[in-house]
Design a protein around this motif. Structure first.
Motif, PDB file in Angstrom:
ATOM      1  N   SER A 293       0.837  -1.209   0.000  1.00  0.00           N
ATOM      2  CA  SER A 293       0.000   0.000   0.000  1.00  0.00           C
ATOM      3  C   SER A 293       0.869   1.256   0.000  1.00  0.00           C
ATOM      4  O   SER A 293       0.519   2.263  -0.624  1.00  0.00           O
ATOM      5  CB  SER A 293      -0.944   0.005   1.209  1.00  0.00           C
ATOM      6  N   TYR A 294       2.032   1.204   0.657  1.00  0.00           N
ATOM      7  CA  TYR A 294       2.930   2.361   0.634  1.00  0.00           C
ATOM      8  C   TYR A 294       3.523   2.544  -0.765  1.00  0.00           C
ATOM      9  O   TYR A 294       3.628   3.672  -1.266  1.00  0.00           O
ATOM     10  CB  TYR A 294       4.046   2.192   1.663  1.00  0.00           C
ATOM     11  N   SER A 295       3.927   1.432  -1.394  1.00  0.00           N
ATOM     12  CA  SER A 295       4.514   1.539  -2.733  1.00  0.00           C
ATOM     13  C   SER A 295       3.506   2.057  -3.749  1.00  0.00           C
ATOM     14  O   SER A 295       3.874   2.727  -4.714  1.00  0.00           O
ATOM     15  CB  SER A 295       5.055   0.178  -3.187  1.00  0.00           C
ATOM     16  N   ASN A 296       2.211   1.782  -3.524  1.00  0.00           N
ATOM     17  CA  ASN A 296       1.152   2.260  -4.413  1.00  0.00           C
ATOM     18  C   ASN A 296       0.657   3.655  -4.055  1.00  0.00           C
ATOM     19  O   ASN A 296      -0.202   4.207  -4.750  1.00  0.00           O
ATOM     20  CB  ASN A 296      -0.045   1.289  -4.391  1.00  0.00           C
ATOM     21  N   GLY A 297       1.157   4.216  -2.940  1.00  0.00           N
ATOM     22  CA  GLY A 297       0.731   5.547  -2.522  1.00  0.00           C
ATOM     23  C   GLY A 297      -0.615   5.582  -1.835  1.00  0.00           C
ATOM     24  O   GLY A 297      -1.185   6.660  -1.647  1.00  0.00           O
ATOM     25  N   ASP A 298      -1.122   4.416  -1.437  1.00  0.00           N
ATOM     26  CA  ASP A 298      -2.433   4.357  -0.767  1.00  0.00           C
ATOM     27  C   ASP A 298      -2.215   4.478   0.745  1.00  0.00           C
ATOM     28  O   ASP A 298      -2.332   3.515   1.503  1.00  0.00           O
ATOM     29  CB  ASP A 298      -3.127   3.034  -1.111  1.00  0.00           C
ATOM     30  N   LEU A 299      -1.930   5.701   1.198  1.00  0.00           N
ATOM     31  CA  LEU A 299      -1.567   5.909   2.596  1.00  0.00           C
ATOM     32  C   LEU A 299      -2.752   5.778   3.537  1.00  0.00           C
ATOM     33  O   LEU A 299      -2.575   5.434   4.714  1.00  0.00           O
ATOM     34  CB  LEU A 299      -0.922   7.287   2.759  1.00  0.00           C
ATOM     35  N   ASN A 300      -3.967   6.058   3.050  1.00  0.00           N
ATOM     36  CA  ASN A 300      -5.155   5.897   3.910  1.00  0.00           C
ATOM     37  C   ASN A 300      -5.365   4.434   4.285  1.00  0.00           C
ATOM     38  O   ASN A 300      -5.653   4.108   5.446  1.00  0.00           O
ATOM     39  CB  ASN A 300      -6.392   6.446   3.207  1.00  0.00           C
ATOM     40  N   TYR A 301      -5.232   3.558   3.302  1.00  0.00           N
ATOM     41  CA  TYR A 301      -5.376   2.128   3.580  1.00  0.00           C
ATOM     42  C   TYR A 301      -4.238   1.637   4.461  1.00  0.00           C
ATOM     43  O   TYR A 301      -4.433   0.815   5.358  1.00  0.00           O
ATOM     44  CB  TYR A 301      -5.403   1.344   2.270  1.00  0.00           C
ATOM     45  N   MET A 302      -3.041   2.177   4.228  1.00  0.00           N
ATOM     46  CA  MET A 302      -1.890   1.818   5.046  1.00  0.00           C
ATOM     47  C   MET A 302      -2.118   2.205   6.504  1.00  0.00           C
ATOM     48  O   MET A 302      -1.839   1.422   7.417  1.00  0.00           O
ATOM     49  CB  MET A 302      -0.637   2.511   4.506  1.00  0.00           C
ATOM     50  N   LYS A 303      -2.628   3.411   6.733  1.00  0.00           N
ATOM     51  CA  LYS A 303      -2.886   3.863   8.097  1.00  0.00           C
ATOM     52  C   LYS A 303      -3.951   3.005   8.766  1.00  0.00           C
ATOM     53  O   LYS A 303      -3.822   2.646   9.942  1.00  0.00           O
ATOM     54  CB  LYS A 303      -3.322   5.334   8.084  1.00  0.00           C
TER      55      LYS A 303
END
Length: 514
Positions: A293-303
């Motif tokens: 998720s970090y590599s894809n830039g999906d920081l909301n899902y990561m959080k």
């Protein structure tokens, strides 16, 4: 997100199936090995083998670094990039392997012969244990790249089956040493090396057949290799400090108190490993998704994943650790033929230490995902190095062996506060969010569960007339209280609603199936 969540649940199932099976085997193997080797030889195996496996920090560090790098490329569907990561990391592994062997066969060997507190008539066996452990470490170090590939691909079913085979093999080794007439400690170490070798060969064969990036093709790119080397180097320093502290305690206990105290610590570590695996299996299924998720830039899902994994990993650990804390003496009495002195107290403090670590690991993964380890290693590592000097001073002043564990817990708790502050620079979450989503619910659940469970179990002591009944009764009470406290104080309304729907679907499916 839905597909990712389903994958996490599926992977969690396989990891828990593996964990339960392996945990039962591991605990039973410890009983057999302690009985067949004796307390002194068991302690020697723990301290000498542990001296070499101090370098296992490299395994953990490289595994985390490789998983992160592979997940980063696989998250972007970049097979060429993943192949590049595989080969560059393999070159680094072989270089580190040569350094580890050099240090182990010089400084390490001198330390075993001249500094450890080992009975003179057991030194010959201790040196064989040392050499077999070095061989096992070498095989494992080379195999890390393949283990990491399996986890990066989230192929947890295969990972689980291999773990079960490994556990059954170690059970077979434990039984075999009771049938030999030669030195059992030497035979035990040699057979464990053979098991390790066969498991890593299986990983190798599976990966080259199923993953296209796992093809050996030595590539040298100076700029990217320098960047990879820096990232792995910082990760190794961080993990090395942690391992140095852990094994350093073992060495100090050996110097001040002898191998029998090492046996007690070895048992406490076995108990802790079994319980930690129970909670970490959930986290292990989440970590690849954190990296992707970090590599894809999906920081909301990561959080979201970060908060959920932090909180529920702590809950899962509490559910298994608290019953052990309240039943530690009857558990040890039933489990072991001979219980080394100090084992129960050591186990209690080791479990507290691991509970703090449960909260640290997700934060460390957030930092690892960013690739920026400079401040984390610089400040966190420097602070962690305070642990051993403080323990040495305490033991030198004549304090009891338990103080080594108490100091460790205190330092680790302060370390948690430090890395929370360091992680704020990445702006993935705020301190207010972390306190609200993780610390507050975990603190409330822990406080309520510990106080009520302790009071009830203390009152009920006179009701039990046999150890097994005491363990079952207290465990049932403690689990019930913990689960209720999680529901009332540790879950949000949305999480309760989702859990209610899941349970409802399972029940309806069961009724429909019937």
């Amino acid at each position: 997100m839905r597909n990712s969540s389903k994958r996490v649940l599926k992977n969690t199932f396989f990891l828990y199936f593996r964990m339960i099976f392996v945990m039962l085997i591991t605990l039973y193997v410890s009983r057999i090995v302690l009985d067949k080797l004796g307390i002194v030889d068991y302690g020697i195996n723990n301290i000498v083998g542990g001296l070499v496996t101090m370098f296992a920090f490299i395994n953990n560090a490289l595994s985390g670094a490789t998983q992160r790098s592979l997940n980063y490329e696989l998250g972007k569907s970049n097979i060429i990039g993943a192949r590049k990561v595989f080969n560059q990391h393999l070159i680094l592994y072989l270089t580190i392997l040569a350094i580890v062997v050099l240090i182990s066969e010089t400084v390490g060997l001198w330390f075993v012969k001249n500094k450890l507190n080992i009975p003179e008539d057991r030194m010959y066996a201790a040196l064989w244990v040392y050499q077999f452990t070095i061989l096992s470490l070498c095989v494992t170090l080379v195999g890390i790249i393949y283990n990491s590939a399996v986890i990066a691909h989230e192929d947890m079913q295969v990972y689980s089956y291999i773990g079960i085979i490994d556990g059954v093999s170690r059970l077979g080794v434990a039984y075999m040493i009771s049938t030999v007439s030669y030195d059992r400690l030497i035979v035990y170490s040699g057979l464990l090396f053979i098991v390790t070798l066969l498991i890593q060969v299986f990983y190798y064969l599976y990966c080259i057949r199923h993953y296209s990036e796992c093809r050996i093709h030595m590539q040298w790119n100076r700029s990217s290799f320098k960047e990879t080397g820096k990232f792995i180097g910082l990760n190794c320093i961080d993990a090395g400090i942690y391992s140095f502290n852990s094994q350093g305690i073992n060495i100090l206990l050996n110097i001040f108190f002898g191998p029998m105290v090492n046996a007690a610590r070895g048992i406490s570590v076995q108990v802790n490993s079994a319980l930690t695996n129970f909670s970490n299996n959930f986290y292990s299924s989440v970590r690849p998704q954190l990296f992707k998720s970090y590599s894809n830039g999906d920081l909301n899902y990561m959080k979201k994943l970060f908060f959920i994994s932090s909180k529920y990993t702590a809950y899962l650990y509490l559910m298994v650790a608290l019953p052990v804390v309240l039943n530690i003496n009857p558990i040890l009495k039933l489990w072991l033929v001979k219980v080394p002195e100090h084992t129960s107290v050591f186990t209690l403090w080791v479990l507290v230490y691991s509970f703090v670590n449960v909260l640290i690991n997700p934060i460390r993964s957030i930092i690892l995902a960013t690739g920026d380890l400079n401040e984390y290693v610089k400040w966190g590592g420097s602070f962690s190095l305070l642990q051993l000097p403080l323990i040495y001073i305490a033991l030198y002043l004549g304090m009891e062996s338990e103080f080594a564990f108490i100091i460790s817990v205190f330092i680790r708790a302060l370390y948690l506060c430090l890395i929370i502050k360091i992680s704020m620079k990445f702006k993935i979450y705020t301190i207010i969010e972390y306190m609200k989503e993780v610390i507050r619910p975990v603190f409330m659940v822990t406080l309520i569960s510990c106080i009520i469970s302790t009071l009830i179990c203390h009152k009920a002591n006179s009701l039990f007339h046999h150890d097994i009944y005491e363990i079952i009764g207290k465990t049932a009470v403690t689990l019930t209280i913990t689960i209720v406290s999680i529901w009332l104080s540790g879950m949000t309304s949305a999480e309760k609603s989702k859990m209610h729907n899941i349970v409802k679907k399972v029940i309806l499916k069961g009724i429909g199936h019937e």
